[in-house]
Design a protein around this motif. Structure first.
Motif, PDB file in Angstrom:
ATOM      1  N   ARG A 180       0.834  -1.207   0.000  1.00  0.00           N
ATOM      2  CA  ARG A 180       0.000   0.000   0.000  1.00  0.00           C
ATOM      3  C   ARG A 180       0.867   1.256   0.000  1.00  0.00           C
ATOM      4  NH1 ARG A 180      -3.441  -1.947   4.760  1.00  0.00           N
ATOM      5  NH2 ARG A 180      -4.614  -3.599   3.791  1.00  0.00           N
ATOM      6  N   TYR A 181       1.927   1.214   0.801  1.00  0.00           N
ATOM      7  CA  TYR A 181       2.835   2.356   0.883  1.00  0.00           C
ATOM      8  C   TYR A 181       3.491   2.615  -0.482  1.00  0.00           C
ATOM      9  CZ  TYR A 181       6.925   5.115   2.152  1.00  0.00           C
ATOM     10  OH  TYR A 181       7.873   6.079   2.205  1.00  0.00           O
ATOM     11  N   GLN A 182       3.947   1.528  -1.126  1.00  0.00           N
ATOM     12  CA  GLN A 182       4.587   1.695  -2.440  1.00  0.00           C
ATOM     13  C   GLN A 182       3.582   2.203  -3.471  1.00  0.00           C
ATOM     14  OE1 GLN A 182       6.423  -2.088  -3.290  1.00  0.00           O
ATOM     15  NE2 GLN A 182       8.397  -1.399  -2.500  1.00  0.00           N
ATOM     16  N   ARG A 183       2.362   1.662  -3.417  1.00  0.00           N
ATOM     17  CA  ARG A 183       1.326   2.135  -4.350  1.00  0.00           C
ATOM     18  C   ARG A 183       1.062   3.612  -4.109  1.00  0.00           C
ATOM     19  NH1 ARG A 183      -3.446  -0.544  -2.940  1.00  0.00           N
ATOM     20  NH2 ARG A 183      -2.269  -2.446  -3.150  1.00  0.00           N
ATOM     21  N   HIS A 184       0.989   4.003  -2.849  1.00  0.00           N
ATOM     22  CA  HIS A 184       0.756   5.403  -2.495  1.00  0.00           C
ATOM     23  C   HIS A 184       1.924   6.263  -2.992  1.00  0.00           C
ATOM     24  CE1 HIS A 184      -0.723   8.785  -0.195  1.00  0.00           C
ATOM     25  NE2 HIS A 184       0.456   8.924   0.381  1.00  0.00           N
ATOM     26  N   GLU A 207       3.504   9.926  -9.678  1.00  0.00           N
ATOM     27  CA  GLU A 207       2.744  10.210 -10.901  1.00  0.00           C
ATOM     28  C   GLU A 207       2.117  11.582 -10.846  1.00  0.00           C
ATOM     29  OE1 GLU A 207      -0.216   7.526 -12.560  1.00  0.00           O
ATOM     30  OE2 GLU A 207       1.029   5.861 -11.889  1.00  0.00           O
ATOM     31  N   ILE A 208       1.524  11.902  -9.689  1.00  0.00           N
ATOM     32  CA  ILE A 208       0.908  13.224  -9.543  1.00  0.00           C
ATOM     33  C   ILE A 208       1.971  14.305  -9.665  1.00  0.00           C
ATOM     34  CG2 ILE A 208      -0.236  14.759  -7.891  1.00  0.00           C
ATOM     35  CD1 ILE A 208      -1.758  12.268  -6.870  1.00  0.00           C
ATOM     36  N   GLY A 209       3.132  14.085  -9.067  1.00  0.00           N
ATOM     37  CA  GLY A 209       4.226  15.048  -9.149  1.00  0.00           C
ATOM     38  C   GLY A 209       4.693  15.235 -10.586  1.00  0.00           C
ATOM     39  N   LEU A 210       4.801  14.142 -11.343  1.00  0.00           N
ATOM     40  CA  LEU A 210       5.219  14.230 -12.750  1.00  0.00           C
ATOM     41  C   LEU A 210       4.165  14.959 -13.579  1.00  0.00           C
ATOM     42  CD1 LEU A 210       6.780  10.688 -13.328  1.00  0.00           C
ATOM     43  CD2 LEU A 210       7.978  12.883 -13.156  1.00  0.00           C
TER      44      LEU A 210
END
Length: 164
Positions: A144-148, A154-157
């Motif tokens: 979950r942490y890695q997915r988060h 992705e949002i940052g990119l």
């Protein structure tokens, strides 16, 4: 993130508590049997050990053959138990009547030790199951942490692309 860390800590604490449970603690079979050890039990173990050996069987067969030869052939002038060997039959019956229950007592002790060993194996399996659950829980939280994290990247990119 802190919520996930708190959840991992809670799960770890619960599982550690389960692992400390007295029901899952090992029992030393030898030590447990030593607590209930008596002279009679030790004698029973020794009788079973000797009576269940090839040395005993061979020695006993030699003794029986010697008894019969001495009495049939009247060696050394002895003839204390003539042919149907009634005294020998009586002696063998008495030995069997005494030896059988003694060996049974020894087998009961062996059964007790087997039960303790079986219980220890069961406890080992339970402890392993609990530890596997802990590892699975931690892996779930890590995934979950890695997915988060990947979503955040992705949002940052996407934000970087929008600002260009």
């Amino acid at each position: 993130m802190k919520t996930e860390d708190n959840r991992i800590s809670e799960v770890s604490a619960r599982i550690e508590e389960k692992l400390k449970d007295d029901k899952l603690q090992f029992i030393d079979a030898e030590e447990q049997l030593a607590k209930t050890d008596t002279i009679g039990k030790r004698i029973a173990d020794q009788v079973a050990k000797v009576g269940g050996s090839w040395a005993f069987v061979i020695t006993f067969v030699v003794f029986l053959v010697a008894w019969m030869v001495i009495n049939v052939m009247q060696l050394f002038g002895w003839h204390f138990d003539p042919y149907p060997f009634i005294l020998l039959n009586l002696a063998l019956s008495c030995i069997s009547a005494i030896q059988a229950p003694i060996i049974m007592m020894s087998q009961n002790r062996s059964g007790e030790k087997d039960n303790i060993t079986r219980d220890n194996d069961f406890k080992t399996n339970q402890r392993s199951e609990i530890q596997i659950k802990l590892i699975n829980s931690k892996l779930d939280h890590l995934m979950r942490y890695q997915r988060h994290q990947s979503e955040m990247i992705e949002i940052g990119l996407q934000l970087q692309d929008e600002h260009k």
